[in-house]
Each structure stands twice: as structure tokens, then as C-alpha cells.
Design a protein around this motif. Structure first.
Motif, PDB file in Angstrom:
ATOM      1  N   TYR A 182       0.826  -1.210   0.000  1.00 24.74           N
ATOM      2  CA  TYR A 182       0.000   0.000   0.000  1.00 24.74           C
ATOM      3  C   TYR A 182       0.857   1.255   0.000  1.00 24.74           C
ATOM      4  O   TYR A 182       0.335   2.375   0.030  1.00 24.74           O
ATOM      5  N   THR A 183       2.170   1.090  -0.002  1.00 22.54           N
ATOM      6  CA  THR A 183       3.068   2.225  -0.159  1.00 22.54           C
ATOM      7  C   THR A 183       4.052   1.898  -1.282  1.00 22.54           C
ATOM      8  O   THR A 183       3.924   0.868  -1.945  1.00 22.54           O
ATOM      9  N   THR A 184       5.012   2.772  -1.532  1.00 18.61           N
ATOM     10  CA  THR A 184       5.953   2.572  -2.639  1.00 18.61           C
ATOM     11  C   THR A 184       7.389   2.660  -2.114  1.00 18.61           C
ATOM     12  O   THR A 184       7.669   3.306  -1.094  1.00 18.61           O
ATOM     13  N   PHE A 185       8.299   2.027  -2.856  1.00 16.37           N
ATOM     14  CA  PHE A 185       9.697   1.966  -2.444  1.00 16.37           C
ATOM     15  C   PHE A 185      10.617   2.251  -3.626  1.00 16.37           C
ATOM     16  O   PHE A 185      10.276   1.977  -4.784  1.00 16.37           O
ATOM     17  N   GLU A 186      11.776   2.778  -3.290  1.00 15.19           N
ATOM     18  CA  GLU A 186      12.795   3.063  -4.303  1.00 15.19           C
ATOM     19  C   GLU A 186      14.098   2.388  -3.901  1.00 15.19           C
ATOM     20  O   GLU A 186      14.471   2.400  -2.725  1.00 15.19           O
ATOM     21  N   TYR A 187      14.787   1.796  -4.873  1.00 13.82           N
ATOM     22  CA  TYR A 187      16.054   1.088  -4.652  1.00 13.82           C
ATOM     23  C   TYR A 187      17.203   1.909  -5.235  1.00 13.82           C
ATOM     24  O   TYR A 187      17.089   2.447  -6.345  1.00 13.82           O
ATOM     25  N   SER A 188      18.321   1.983  -4.494  1.00 17.10           N
ATOM     26  CA  SER A 188      19.460   2.766  -4.982  1.00 17.10           C
ATOM     27  C   SER A 188      20.744   2.331  -4.289  1.00 17.10           C
ATOM     28  O   SER A 188      20.733   1.584  -3.309  1.00 17.10           O
ATOM     29  N   ASN A 189      21.862   2.826  -4.827  1.00 22.16           N
ATOM     30  CA  ASN A 189      23.160   2.794  -4.145  1.00 22.16           C
ATOM     31  C   ASN A 189      23.641   1.376  -3.802  1.00 22.16           C
ATOM     32  O   ASN A 189      23.998   1.093  -2.667  1.00 22.16           O
TER      33      ASN A 189
END
Length: 870
Positions: free
Chosen positions: A663-670
Motif C-alpha cells: 500500500y506504499t511505494t519503495f525506491e532502490y538505490s546505491n
């Protein structure tokens, strides 16, 4: 011990399985074979995690007579006492009978115990802590009932075919996810004081033709159980992998399977038990037969079997391959004394490792009846006393079950209808939302599909103390919110359903299912394995009809694995799809928690949702393909099952392995990688000690006559004693008198020091300890870019780089709680085993020269980040 059955002994180097055609009979030279591997390895007194238990066990076993040792190894017979399986007691030293009892989701056939979510649903949480807590709770309940060995967890089947009847009992089609589930469950169970039993070892991937008698009952005339034909590389890289994790976690027992592997029965296959399990993987516990999976006496003993369950050759015959015959086999020199010493030593070491003592609470239930009073010896109807004390062992496990089931619910689709926020009008549709009219335990071993589906069927089930239906839970929530609520709890009332869901302001929630289970129960023509991958009871038509009448239709699936959603999953009127697996007793509460957002979903699918049945590749063998001989099931796909097969074929999927929404969003990095200072791999060298023996024993047959002055003979009870000093008559074996040299393979009775395999661990159960050295540590940043707190499951995949390797394979994961706007670091590790392939020539794990690339992403096909390993 029957000489005619000794051909089943042959085990050895696993050869590549031949390709078979469904002809009347396959020529013997084209059938996969296993060569012999002997002698059966004896315990290592210095094995990691076992040394103290070994000392205690050695002290105990050294005091036993031969008859007492045999008593420890042989079941007392089907319905001989209160549990599904028990071995004889040793009252002289204060050891009561050890109780072996089902099952992988809780205590079977008892009362006042919990019904836990399936292994597969638990795997969907991708949460190590929940896996452990579930194992601990199940072990605690089993201990409270007086159970010594709980017959789980399950890594066989792993799920080669999506229709496999018992896939739901296990964890996942992936060996790493399954291996972690096994290790965490074993640790939890045994920390709670109950010995875990990892099963079914190995290649037990379908129910059809797993037993000849069962197959005859279904009208199939076969002489032997099916053979799973598995090559060496596939065995190590897929099927053996999770058992290695269970052994490394210290599992006390392992159950061998009904099926054959490369045409040698699993419970007398010396390649599997002596070579792979006890030698290469250094397993220190005991090997237990599945119920009636033993086919020989002396042959199975030297091939590595340690405990015969339930003890009789067939249920309620009163005859045994062991018992009296094992006593005679030692006395006449057929089975070496050290082998029976080692059997007893392994059994007692497992008990001491887990319990630390032989003191155990009494068995306080009877599987055979719910009556408070009755006969302890059920088949003999003798020993009338209190046999069910109705002990409540549930504690607060209901809240844990609810948490696991909710956190194991996979959100497959959501166009904005979820989470629910005090909807004006809820219409719940489908039989799967309601209660079984005969009660939650209304079908024996849950062998039906009536009402909501909380578990599959068979011996892997447990008794529901209650079952919260989705209908009751959602109605309670609607009343709390002031919502209007109605339900139609049948799949076959189209007019009434249409009239309900066509009204204004309706949120329609459709519950549908598919079921499966163990092969001794046939449900609507599904002989354990599913006949197809469609929904049951007109479920697909129900979904299509409701979604044609209501533009806000939510679908909830209770299934034992994938079903085909191709005809309707992308219908815009279907605003959400959830897979709730087999959730156990808190079913309705757990799905309500997810639908209303009390639990923000983070579960990930432990299998792939394909577009067609054919896209999965490997399928069930539904018809015998070898005349009247053993059906041949060729694992020619190798390691390419589920997502590995889809990737290899470039096939489209509906929802990939590891997929799930939030129900939420996520971002992947680094993404970053750090190489460790692990040294160069060195093969294990050296030798074992010679086989230990624990004292002399009388060779006078009169010393082994039934002690009728000490206790009465119980009908059909399996004893280690003789009824006459005429050995042939006592054995009831027409072939009695042959020597070991006449029918046992070379080296079967050797007792001198044996060289370690280069791939073995020496003192390290699980294989060469350097396989578990950390080679690389990989980190990545995960940011919650939404507005609510959520959990995310970043997954580490690896490309091994070789032309015959899968595109990617799962190697690590975590479940992270992240607040809105916050960033958390995901840390994953790659061991030497993770980076290696099995080299069939070297017979060891080897890291190839091919380029290795690590990926971090949110599923097997959404690989956000990548980095090359230098």
C-alpha cells in the motif's frame, strides 16, 4: 529380510536420467540406476553441535542389551500405541516409548492444539523471524502433548510440478527460500524441545504412484513405486540443497520417502542415505522410514535406515522386517553389531541434543480416538486407561497464526480499491468465504473442499480448534464500521448473486479456491495431485460473472500453489487480487487485516503465476509409462523448475516469483559490494575413526526368547524377541540362513576407518564448512517513498554466468520495516556455496570462471540494481 527384494538396494553414483517414452515397457538397460555405496557411516563423536549429545548417548547405549537396541529402532506397529508411530520403551533405564507424530502445520488428530498456516504461506512472508517463531510454537505444542518427534518440516516436495499434491506442506519452489524455511523451522522446533524430522528425502515430487498398494486401489497395476530419475548435478543444486540447510541447523531426524530414486527405494538407497546424507552432508541424526516405506530388513539396515516406521511390513500384519529379524540378523552376523549400535546411538543423540535428558512428560493424547478413556494398545484393544487428557497447549499462538497468515498474504493486483476504508456496502460471495456445514473438522484428515480452505488434506493436517471464516470476520468488521453487509456463500446461485452485487455502492469480495493433498485421499478425482491448475467448484465462472456485474470486484484466492488467472486477471472491473494461501485457523481475521490495511501487505509469491499449464515445463505423471514395472519420472528439466524454467524459455508470466505489492511505494538505490578475505577452498581430507561398538552380547538364542514372565504379549505388537530358538521359524523368512556375502554388496559390513569425501564437512554437518564462508557482502538503500509505514522484501539474485545456468537464482533476502520518507540499508551475503556449481567429475563444489553478477530487486523479474562481482 527377503533376498528377492535386495535388487532394490543398489545405489551409488547418480547417473543422468535417460529420456523415456510412454511405451508398454522400458528396457532395463535404459532405466536410470544407482550404484552401491557402503558402509553406512557411523556417528562422528566430534561433530559440531553434537559432541555433548554423543557423550550422553554413548553412555546410555553402552548399557543396552541387543534386544533393547533393536527396540529403539523398530516401531511397535500401526495402532500399537497412542501416536501414529512409536518405538519400544526401555523401562529398565527409565526411557518411555518415543512418540513420532504428524505434522508440518501442527498436531494431527488431537484436541486443544493450534492449526498453523502452511509452510508455503509462511514462506510467502519472507520473514526469518516468523518462520522461527512458527517452528517454536509448533514444537512447544508437540512437546506439551508428549510428542518426541514432530514429522516436519517439508522440503520434499519442493514443487517440481505446480500440481503436486503436497507442495503446500513445504515452503517454496526455490531451494534457498526453502532451505531458510527449513533451517528456521528446525531451530524453532528443537529449541522448544521437540525433535524435528525433515522430510521427504528426496525426490518425492508427486503423489500418483508413490506406493504400489495405493496405486492398486486406484486401479493401476504396477509392481513397484515410481522412480524419480535425477542426475547428480540437479540433485545437489536443487533437491539436496534445503536438506543441507536443515542438517546444518542440527535437525535430529530425516524421513526417507516412499518413492524410488534412480530405481532404488528411498529407504534402502545407499547412495542417498550413506553417501549423500550421512557421508557428504555429515548428518548425525537418525533416518526414519515413511510409514510402510521400508521394503527390506538387512538390506535397509546396511543402506543407512535407522528407524522403521510404524514397524510392521504392512499395517496391522504383526510382521516386521526388523524387530525379531533385526535381532537375528545381528546374531547370525548378517548385520554388523556396530550398525545397530549406530542406529541406537543416533536416535539417543538426537534426543539428548534436543531435550538434554531422557525424562519426558507422558503422552497425553491418542490419535485413534477422542474419547478420554480407552485402550493404550488400540489395535489389540488392551490397556484400558485414560488415554486423552485433553491438555490445552495453544497458549497465545492464535495471535501468531493471525500475524503469519496476514503477512503471508500476497497482494497481486490493486488499482486503488484497497485498503478498504469503511466501505458503504460489502457483498461477500463464494463458498470459500463460509464455514463447512459439517464443521471445520467435518472431513477425515480434511479430505474435502467444503467451506473456506484453511489447509490441504492428508497426514500433513492438524485439527482446527476453531476456524474463523472470512464471512464472519468481514461481517464483524462491517458492523464495527457501520457498513452494510450481505453474503452469498455458494458458487451456484447466479441469480441471487447478480441481484446482490449489481446494486449501487457495492464492493464485491469473491472468495475462490483450489485444493490438494496426500495420495491416499481422492477428492473429486484429484488423487492427491491436482488434475489441473483451474479453480475448483466453478470458481473461474464465479469470478467472471461477478466482475461482469460489479465494477469493484476484489478476488481472494485460497490455493496450494498457482492457478491459471489468464482469463480474468486483467479485467478492469477486478480491482484487486490477493493470494491468501492456506492460512490456518485465523483465516478470516488475517484476510480482514490485509483488506482493511491493519497489515500493509509485503508478502511475496513463493512460486510463479504462469499463463498456461504448459509453461511450467515439468508435470505430473498421471498414467504409468513402464508397463507393470515402476513408472519412470524423468527429471530431464534439471534445475529448471518454476521461475528458472520461465526465464529459460523466455515465457511471459502473470506474476513472477518473488512478486507482491504494497500500500506504499519503495525506491532502490546505491548498490555496493565488498569482497571478504575468505581463503582458498580446500577439500576435506583425513579419515573417520573405526566403527565403535558398545560391548558384547550373548549369542545364545534362548537369551532372546519373549520374557513372558515379565509382561504379557500384546496382539500385533512388534517386539525384538524370539518366540522359538529355531531361528528360521522365529524369522518367518523362507530365505533365512543366507550369509551377508551371498546377497549384500561389497563393503556393506566394513567397520574400519573410512576416508572423508572431499566435499564432506569432516566434523561439520552440512558439508565442507568452507562452503559457508562469506565471499561477498552486498548492500543497497531502500527508501519508502509513500505516505504510510510499510515493509519491503528486497531480494538478492545471482547470475552464475554459465551457459547451462539459470538466468538468475535467488540467494538472499530480508523483510524490512521502513517509515515514510526513511531509507534503510539492505544487507545481503553470498557464501561460497551460493557462488558454486556442482562438479560431477570432481564430486565437489567449484566456482566457475564465468562472470558473476549480483542483482538486488523486488522480484525475480524486477531487478532494480546490479553489480559485477570481481
Amino acid at each position: 529380510m527377503k533376498a528377492s527384494a535386495l535388487s532394490c538396494l543398489l545405489g551409488g553414483t547418480l547417473v543422468a536420467a535417460a529420456t523415456f517414452n510412454p511405451v508398454d515397457k522400458i528396457h532395463k538397460r535404459d532405466v536410470a540406476k544407482s550404484d552401491p555405496y557402503y558402509p553406512s557411516p557411523w556417528m562422528n563423536p566430534e561433530a559440531d553441535g553434537w559432541a555433548e549429545a554423543y557423550i550422553q548417548a554413548k553412555d546410555f547405549v553402552s548399557q543396552l542389551t541387543l534386544a533393547e537396541k533393536v527396540n529403539l529402532t523398530t516401531g511397535v506397529g500401526w495402532q500399537g500405541e497412542q501416536c501414529v508411530g512409536q518405538v519400544g520403551a526401555i523401562p529398565r533405564l527409565g526411557l518411555r516409548s518415543l512418540c513420532m507424530h504428524d505434522a508440518p502445520i501442527g498436531v494431527r488428530g488431537s484436541d486443544y492444539n493450534s492449526a498453523f498456516p502452511s509452510g508455503q504461506t509462511t514462506a510467502a512472508t519472507w520473514d526469518r523471524v516468523l518462520m522461527y517463531r512458527r517452528g517454536f510454537a509448533m514444537g512447544s505444542e508437540a512437546k506439551g502433548k508428549g510428542i518426541t518427534v514432530l514429522l516436519g518440516p517439508v522440503a520434499g516436495p519442493i514443487g517440481r510440478s505446480p500440481e503436486g499434491g503436497r507442495n503446500w506442506e513445504g515452503f517454496s519452489v526455490d531451494p534457498v527460500l526453502t532451505g531458510i524455511g527449513m533451517a528456521q523451522t528446525v531451530s524453532g522446533m528443537q529449541d522448544a524441545g521437540t525433535i524435528a524430522c525433515a522430510k521427504h528425502f528426496v525426490g518425492n515430487e508427486q503423489e500418483n504412484f508413490r506406493q504400489t498398494g495405493e496405486s492398486h486401489g486406484y486401479g493401476y497395476d504396477i509392481a513397484e513405486s515410481l522412480s524419480s530419475n535425477i542426475d547428480d548435478k540437479t540433485m545437489h543444486e536443487l533437491y539436496l540443497w534445503p536438506f543441507a540447510d536443515a542438517i546444518r541447523a542440527g535437525v535430529g531426524s530425516i524421513m526417507c520417502s516412499y518413492t524410488q530414486v534412480n530405481n532404488s527405494y528411498g529407504c534402502q538407497n545407499s547412495k542417498l542415505l550413506n553417501n549423500l546424507l550421512k557421508d557428504e552432508l555429515g548428518f548425525q541424526g537418525f533416518v526414519m522410514s515413511d510409514w510402510q516405506a521400508q521394503h527390506t530388513g538387512a538390506a535397509s539396515a546396511v543402506a543407512g535406515l535407522d528407524m522403521s516406521m510404524p514397524g510392521d511390513t504392512e499395517f496391522n500384519t504383526g510382521l516386521s522386517y526388523w524387530g525379531t529379524n533385526l535381532t537375528l540378523a545381528v546374531l547370525n552376523g548378517t548385520v554388523p553389531a556396530y550398525r545397530v549400535d549406530d542406529m541406537a546411538l543416533r536416535i539417543m543423540a538426537a534426543l539428548f541434543k534436543v531435550r538434554g535428558t531422557i525424562d519426558m512428560d507422558p503422552i497425553n493424547f491418542s490419535f485413534w480416538t477422542s474419547d478420554t478413556y480407552g485402550p493404550v494398545h488400540w489395535v489389540a484393544q488392551e490397556g484400558y486407561q485414560e488415554i486423552n487428557s485433553h491438555v490445552d497447549v495453544r497458549e497465545d499462538h492464535g495471535s501468531l497464526i493471525r500475524e503469519i497468515a496476514a503477512k503471508g498474504t500476497v497482494l497481486l493486483k490493486n488499482t486503488g480499491s484497497l485498503p478498504l476504508k469503511k466501505p458503504k456496502f460489502i457483498a461477500v460471495i463464494g463458498e470459500d468465504a463460509g464455514s463447512n456445514p459439517n464443521g471445520p473438522n467435518g472431513c477425515s484428515d480434511h479430505g474435502c473442499d467444503d467451506g473456506t480452505l484453511g489447509m490441504g488434506w492428508g497426514s500433513g493436517t492438524a485439527t482446527f480448534p476453531y476456524l474463523v471464516s472470512p464471512d464472519s470476520a468481514l461481517q464483524a468488521r462491517a458492523i464495527q464500521d457501520g457498513s452494510r453487509y450481505e453474503s452469498v456463500l455458494t458458487n451456484y446461485a447466479p441469480d441471487k448473486t447478480k441481484a446482490l452485487v449489481s446494486q449501487a455502492n457495492v464492493t464485491a469480495i469473491v472468495f475462490v479456491n483450489a485444493d490438494s493433498g496426500e495420495g491416499y485421499i481422492n477428492v473429486d478425482g484429484n488423487m492427491g495431485d491436482r488434475k489441473n491448475l483451474t479453480l475448483w467448484k466453478n470458481g473461474d465462472d464465479l469470478v467472471k460473472n461477478v466482475s461482469s456485474w460489479c465494477d469493484n470486484t476484489i478476488v481472494v484466492l485460497h490455493t496450494p500453489g498457482p492457478v491459471l488467472l489468464t482469463e480474468w486477471y486483467d479485467n478492469p472491473n477486478i480491482t484487486a487480487i490477493l493470494w491468501a494461501g492456506m492460512p490456518g485457523q485465523e483465516s478470516g481475521n488475517s484476510i480482514a487485516d490485509v483488506l482493511y490495511g491493519n497489515v500493509n501487505p509485503a508478502a511475496r509469491s513463493p512460486f510463479t503465476w504462469g499463463k498456461t499449464r504448459e509453461d511450467y515445463g515439468a508435470d505430473i505423471l498421471y498414467k504409468p509409462n513402464n508397463g507393470g514395472d515402476a513408472p519412470q519420472v524423468d527429471f530431464t528439466e534439471g534445475v529448471f523448475i518454476d521461475y528458472r524454467q520461465f526465464d529459460k524459455a523466455g515465457a511471459e508470466v502473470l506474476y513472477e516469483f518473488g512478486y507482491g505489492l504494497s500500500y506504499t511505494t519503495f525506491e532502490y538505490s546505491n548498490i555496493k559490494v565488498e569482497k571478504s578475505g575468505a581463503g582458498k577452498y580446500t577439500p576435506t581430507v583425513g579419515k573417520t575413526d573405526a566403527a565403535p561398538t558398545f560391548g558384547n552380547y550373548s549369542e545364545d538364542l534362548s537369551d532372546y526368547l519373549f520374557p513372558k514372565d515379565e509382561f504379557p504379549y500384546i496382539y500385533q505388537y512388534i517386539y525384538p524377541y524370539l518366540n522359538t530358538t529355531d531361528a528360521k521359524k522365529a524369522s518367518a523368512d523362507p530365505h533365512y540362513g543366507q550369509t551377508a556375502e551371498e546377497f549384500l554388496p561389497p563393503h556393506a559390513t566394513d567397520s574400519d576407518a573410512q576416508p572423508y569425501l572431499r566435499s564432506s564437512g569432516g566434523n561439520s554437518p552440512g558439508g565442507n564448512r568452507q562452503l559457508y564462508d562469506i565471499m561477498y557482502t552486498i548492500t543497497a538503500d531502500i527508501t519508502n517513498t509513500g505516505s504510510i509505514v510499510g515493509e519491503e522484501v528486497p531480494q538478492l539474485y545471482l547470475s552464475l554466468g554459465g551457459p547451462d545456468d539459470p538466468k538468475v537464482v535467488l540467494r538472499d533476502f530480508d523483510r524490512l520495516r521502513i517509515d515514510p520518507g526513511q531509507t534503510t540499508q539492505f544487507t545481503a551475503r553470498l557464501t561460497r556455496r551460493d557462488l558454486s556449481n556442482w562438479d560431477t567429475e570432481a564430486q565437489d563444489w567449484v566456482i566457475s570462471d564465468h562472470k558473476k553478477i549480483a542483482y538486488v530487486g523486488r522480484s525475480s523479474r524486477k531487478l532494480d540494481l546490479q553489480i559485477e562481482l570481481a
